[in-house]
Design an enzyme around this catalytic site. Structure first.
Site, PDB file in Angstrom:
ATOM      1  N   HIS A   1      -5.684   1.388  -3.398  1.00  0.00           N
ATOM      2  CA  HIS A   1      -4.840   1.065  -2.512  1.00  0.00           C
ATOM      3  C   HIS A   1      -4.461  -0.477  -2.814  1.00  0.00           C
ATOM      4  O   HIS A   1      -5.046  -1.154  -3.875  1.00  0.00           O
ATOM      5  CB  HIS A   1      -5.456   0.979  -1.200  1.00  0.00           C
ATOM      6  CG  HIS A   1      -6.782   0.408  -1.190  1.00  0.00           C
ATOM      7  ND1 HIS A   1      -7.041  -0.682  -0.075  1.00  0.00           N
ATOM      8  CD2 HIS A   1      -8.092   0.410  -1.854  1.00  0.00           C
ATOM      9  CE1 HIS A   1      -8.225  -0.896  -0.376  1.00  0.00           C
ATOM     10  NE2 HIS A   1      -8.793  -0.465  -1.377  1.00  0.00           N
TER      11      HIS A   1
ATOM     12  N   CYS B   1       0.791  -1.152  -0.092  1.00  0.00           N
ATOM     13  CA  CYS B   1       0.044  -0.162   0.003  1.00  0.00           C
ATOM     14  C   CYS B   1       0.902   1.398   0.046  1.00  0.00           C
ATOM     15  O   CYS B   1       0.689   1.977  -0.675  1.00  0.00           O
ATOM     16  CB  CYS B   1      -0.919   0.063   1.178  1.00  0.00           C
ATOM     17  SG  CYS B   1      -0.244  -0.281   3.016  1.00  0.00           S
TER      18      CYS B   1
ATOM     19  N   HIS C   1      -2.479   0.984   7.249  1.00  0.00           N
ATOM     20  CA  HIS C   1      -2.899   1.058   5.446  1.00  0.00           C
ATOM     21  C   HIS C   1      -3.121   2.252   5.186  1.00  0.00           C
ATOM     22  O   HIS C   1      -3.654   3.386   5.628  1.00  0.00           O
ATOM     23  CB  HIS C   1      -4.180   0.207   5.746  1.00  0.00           C
ATOM     24  CG  HIS C   1      -4.501  -0.078   4.024  1.00  0.00           C
ATOM     25  ND1 HIS C   1      -3.619  -1.151   3.279  1.00  0.00           N
ATOM     26  CD2 HIS C   1      -5.584   0.227   3.281  1.00  0.00           C
ATOM     27  CE1 HIS C   1      -4.383  -1.198   1.977  1.00  0.00           C
ATOM     28  NE2 HIS C   1      -5.365  -0.459   2.326  1.00  0.00           N
TER      29      HIS C   1
END
Length: 172
Positions: free
Chosen positions: A144, A75, A128
């Site tokens: 992502h 990510c 994340h």
């Protein structure tokens, strides 16, 4: 009841998140030295569109921890690689990214902003990140890299991402 719980989660997150201005490094196109600048409104939508379009070229790329290429991408690798196309140098880890740029309210996110999430059960620690690709009131899409499906576009309104959301930051 469900809406009250979600409102409490967002309120707690917003109360715990403090704005801290970071410095984003941008390479000079005429020399190899780099200059620092703070996020500003002088960033053209062309730069942001280039970043988003480049990130989209990685859709379908499998997840690979530490990856930054079509052979595999994580990510933060996606974010760093996408911003690099416009000579914007960002920190490599999600944790470091979450401390840079300007904190912004989720209602004010625009294309090119970063969304940060805590996806581990019973944890609010950011792990994340994704790049906003579309934004209008009540609708935020972001690209992502997920461990299960690789690089994809998701909607912040999806229950999983809505509950995992922690903060948004503007790098440009």
């Amino acid at each position: 009841m469900k809406n009250i719980i979600l409102l409490l989660i967002f309120s707690a997150c917003l109360a715990g998140c403090k704005s801290s201005k970071g410095v984003v490094t941008k390479k000079s196109k005429t020399s190899k030295t780099s200059t620092s600048r703070t996020p500003s409104s002088s960033t053209t939508s062309k730069e942001i569109k280039n970043i988003i379009n480049y990130a989209k070229t990685f859709e379908g790329t499998r997840y690979k921890y530490g990856g930054t290429t079509k052979r595999g991408m994580d990510c933060s690798g996606l974010v760093v690689t996408a911003f690099k196309i416009e000579d914007v140098l960002l920190p490599r880890t999600t944790g470091d990214l979450s401390k840079r740029g300007d904190w912004i309210d989720v209602k004010e996110v625009k294309e090119g902003d970063l969304l940060f999430f805590a996806t581990k059960k019973n944890s609010r620690k950011i792990n994340h990140v994704g790049i906003v690709t579309k934004s209008r009131p009540g609708h935020v899409e972001f690209i992502h890299s997920t461990t299960s499906r690789g690089v994809i576009t998701s909607n912040l309104a999806e229950k999983y991402w809505y509950l995992a959301y922690v903060q948004a930051r503007r790098m440009l």
